[in-house]
Design an enzyme around this catalytic site. Structure first.
Site, PDB file in Angstrom:
ATOM      1  N   CYS A   1       1.000  -1.575   0.401  1.00 34.74           N
ATOM      2  CA  CYS A   1       0.466   0.286   0.033  1.00 34.74           C
ATOM      3  C   CYS A   1       0.225   1.420   0.230  1.00 34.74           C
ATOM      4  CB  CYS A   1      -1.010   0.537   0.839  1.00 34.74           C
ATOM      5  SG  CYS A   1      -0.470   0.891   2.679  1.00 34.74           S
TER       6      CYS A   1
ATOM      7  N   CYS B   1       2.710   1.620   2.899  1.00 30.38           N
ATOM      8  CA  CYS B   1       3.820   0.672   3.526  1.00 30.38           C
ATOM      9  C   CYS B   1       5.044   1.524   2.671  1.00 30.38           C
ATOM     10  CB  CYS B   1       3.279  -0.805   3.098  1.00 30.38           C
ATOM     11  SG  CYS B   1       2.948  -1.628   4.369  1.00 30.38           S
TER      12      CYS B   1
ATOM     13  N   ASP C   1       0.118  15.063   5.717  1.00 25.78           N
ATOM     14  CA  ASP C   1      -0.790  14.629   4.493  1.00 25.78           C
ATOM     15  C   ASP C   1      -0.332  15.525   3.153  1.00 25.78           C
ATOM     16  OD1 ASP C   1      -3.443  13.044   4.619  1.00 25.78           O
ATOM     17  OD2 ASP C   1      -3.166  14.684   2.806  1.00 25.78           O
TER      18      ASP C   1
ATOM     19  N   HIS D   1       1.648  -3.167   8.513  1.00 25.38           N
ATOM     20  CA  HIS D   1       0.313  -2.163   7.742  1.00 25.38           C
ATOM     21  C   HIS D   1      -0.997  -3.341   8.140  1.00 25.38           C
ATOM     22  CE1 HIS D   1      -1.997  -2.531   3.892  1.00 25.38           C
ATOM     23  NE2 HIS D   1      -2.316  -3.655   4.672  1.00 25.38           N
TER      24      HIS D   1
ATOM     25  N   ASN E   1     -10.597   7.331  10.422  1.00 25.77           N
ATOM     26  CA  ASN E   1     -11.553   6.866   9.308  1.00 25.77           C
ATOM     27  C   ASN E   1     -11.897   5.506   9.381  1.00 25.77           C
ATOM     28  OD1 ASN E   1     -12.655   9.271   8.405  1.00 25.77           O
ATOM     29  ND2 ASN E   1     -11.110   9.397   7.600  1.00 25.77           N
TER      30      ASN E   1
ATOM     31  N   GLY F   1     -15.275   6.769   4.727  1.00 27.58           N
ATOM     32  CA  GLY F   1     -14.365   7.570   4.278  1.00 27.58           C
ATOM     33  C   GLY F   1     -12.869   7.511   4.492  1.00 27.58           C
TER      34      GLY F   1
ATOM     35  N   HIS G   1      -4.561   1.370   4.999  1.00 24.93           N
ATOM     36  CA  HIS G   1      -3.446   1.239   5.768  1.00 24.93           C
ATOM     37  C   HIS G   1      -3.966   2.164   7.251  1.00 24.93           C
ATOM     38  CE1 HIS G   1       1.005   0.529   6.980  1.00 24.93           C
ATOM     39  NE2 HIS G   1       0.982   1.783   8.186  1.00 24.93           N
TER      40      HIS G   1
ATOM     41  N   HIS H   1      -4.395   4.867   9.763  1.00 20.41           N
ATOM     42  CA  HIS H   1      -3.789   6.206  10.327  1.00 20.41           C
ATOM     43  C   HIS H   1      -4.521   7.344  11.125  1.00 20.41           C
ATOM     44  CE1 HIS H   1      -5.623   6.172   6.833  1.00 20.41           C
ATOM     45  NE2 HIS H   1      -6.318   8.184   6.885  1.00 20.41           N
TER      46      HIS H   1
ATOM     47  N   HIS I   1      -5.550  10.801  12.085  1.00 20.58           N
ATOM     48  CA  HIS I   1      -5.166  12.460  11.160  1.00 20.58           C
ATOM     49  C   HIS I   1      -5.105  13.371  12.660  1.00 20.58           C
ATOM     50  CE1 HIS I   1      -7.028  11.488   6.955  1.00 20.58           C
ATOM     51  NE2 HIS I   1      -7.184  10.856   7.620  1.00 20.58           N
TER      52      HIS I   1
HETATM   53  P1  AMP Z   1      -8.457   8.412   4.504  1.00 20.02           P
HETATM   54  O1  AMP Z   1      -9.423   9.180   3.981  1.00 20.02           O
HETATM   55  O2  AMP Z   1      -8.933   8.703   6.047  1.00 20.02           O
HETATM   56  O3  AMP Z   1      -8.036   7.348   4.432  1.00 20.02           O
HETATM   57  O4  AMP Z   1      -7.106   9.654   4.342  1.00 20.02           O
HETATM   58  C1  AMP Z   1      -5.628   8.955   3.679  1.00 20.02           C
HETATM   59  C2  AMP Z   1      -5.605  10.749   3.949  1.00 20.02           C
HETATM   60  O5  AMP Z   1      -4.542  10.055   2.926  1.00 20.02           O
HETATM   61  C3  AMP Z   1      -5.730  11.505   2.754  1.00 20.02           C
HETATM   62  O6  AMP Z   1      -6.302  12.931   3.346  1.00 20.02           O
HETATM   63  C4  AMP Z   1      -4.664  12.336   1.851  1.00 20.02           C
HETATM   64  O7  AMP Z   1      -4.711  13.297   0.855  1.00 20.02           O
HETATM   65  C5  AMP Z   1      -3.945  11.185   2.242  1.00 20.02           C
HETATM   66  N1  AMP Z   1      -2.337  10.426   1.148  1.00 20.02           N
HETATM   67  C6  AMP Z   1      -2.853  10.422   0.147  1.00 20.02           C
HETATM   68  N2  AMP Z   1      -1.218   9.620  -0.568  1.00 20.02           N
HETATM   69  C7  AMP Z   1      -0.675  10.335   0.129  1.00 20.02           C
HETATM   70  C8  AMP Z   1       0.627  10.118  -0.015  1.00 20.02           C
HETATM   71  N3  AMP Z   1       1.408   9.718  -0.756  1.00 20.02           N
HETATM   72  N4  AMP Z   1       1.059  11.042   1.219  1.00 20.02           N
HETATM   73  C9  AMP Z   1       0.628  11.924   1.885  1.00 20.02           C
HETATM   74  N5  AMP Z   1      -0.515  11.530   2.278  1.00 20.02           N
HETATM   75  C10 AMP Z   1      -1.057  11.140   1.383  1.00 20.02           C
HETATM   76 ZN    ZN Z   2       0.140  -0.439   5.141  1.00 22.89          ZN
END
Ligand code: AMP
Ligand code: ZN
Length: 110
Positions: free
Chosen positions: A2, A5, A28, A44, A84, A90, A95, A97, A99
């Site tokens: 992913c 990762c 982000d 992961h 989320n 959302g 993976h 995370h 926020h």
């Molecule tokens: P979620 O919607 O909770 O899965 O949040 C995923 C977050 O990852 C979003 O706010 C994206 O802007 C952020 N995101 C996606 N790809 C990357 C990346 N390569 N580097 C940093 N943030 C990312």
């Molecule tokens: Zn991952």
């Protein structure tokens, strides 16, 4: 593998603000606030709902410790924390995370 990762693996770049052997925090790519950081376990785990194992639960609970660390380190006076779980709630990146958003821009250069 992913996208997060790949960031852990340094295959794709990110603006890393915290790293230790188990966790990584980075900015982000599409910030929704002046400060928007994602805090992840390096392991992961796809979704909060899949955390069943006792050690994995501990790993996920300690994401808050990293948030406190960043809040202190960057002197953020206020923030929003959210996670989320599952795409219909959302979650875009599969993976876990946390926020960390703040309307306050950190005064310290990352
Ligand atoms: P979620 O919607 O909770 O899965 O949040 C995923 C977050 O990852 C979003 O706010 C994206 O802007 C952020 N995101 C996606 N790809 C990357 C990346 N390569 N580097 C940093 N943030 C990312
Ligand atoms: Zn991952």
């Amino acid at each position: 593998m992913c996208v997060f990762c790949k960031i852990v693996d340094k295959q794709i770049p990110a603006e890393i603000v915290y790293e230790d052997d188990k966790y990584l925090a980075f900015k982000d790519i599409n910030p929704k606030a002046p400060t928007h950081i994602l805090i992840i376990p390096k392991k992961h785990i796809e979704s909060f709902h899949l955390v069943k194992d006792k050690d994995d639960k501990k790993l996920v609970k300690w994401l808050l410790d990293i948030a406190w660390e960043i809040i202190d380190q960057q002197n953020l006076p206020g923030c929003q924390l959210h996670m989320n779980s599952w795409s219909d709630h959302g979650q875009e990146v599969p993976h876990i995370h946390l926020h960390l958003l703040s309307k306050d821009k950190t005064s310290i250069k990352w």
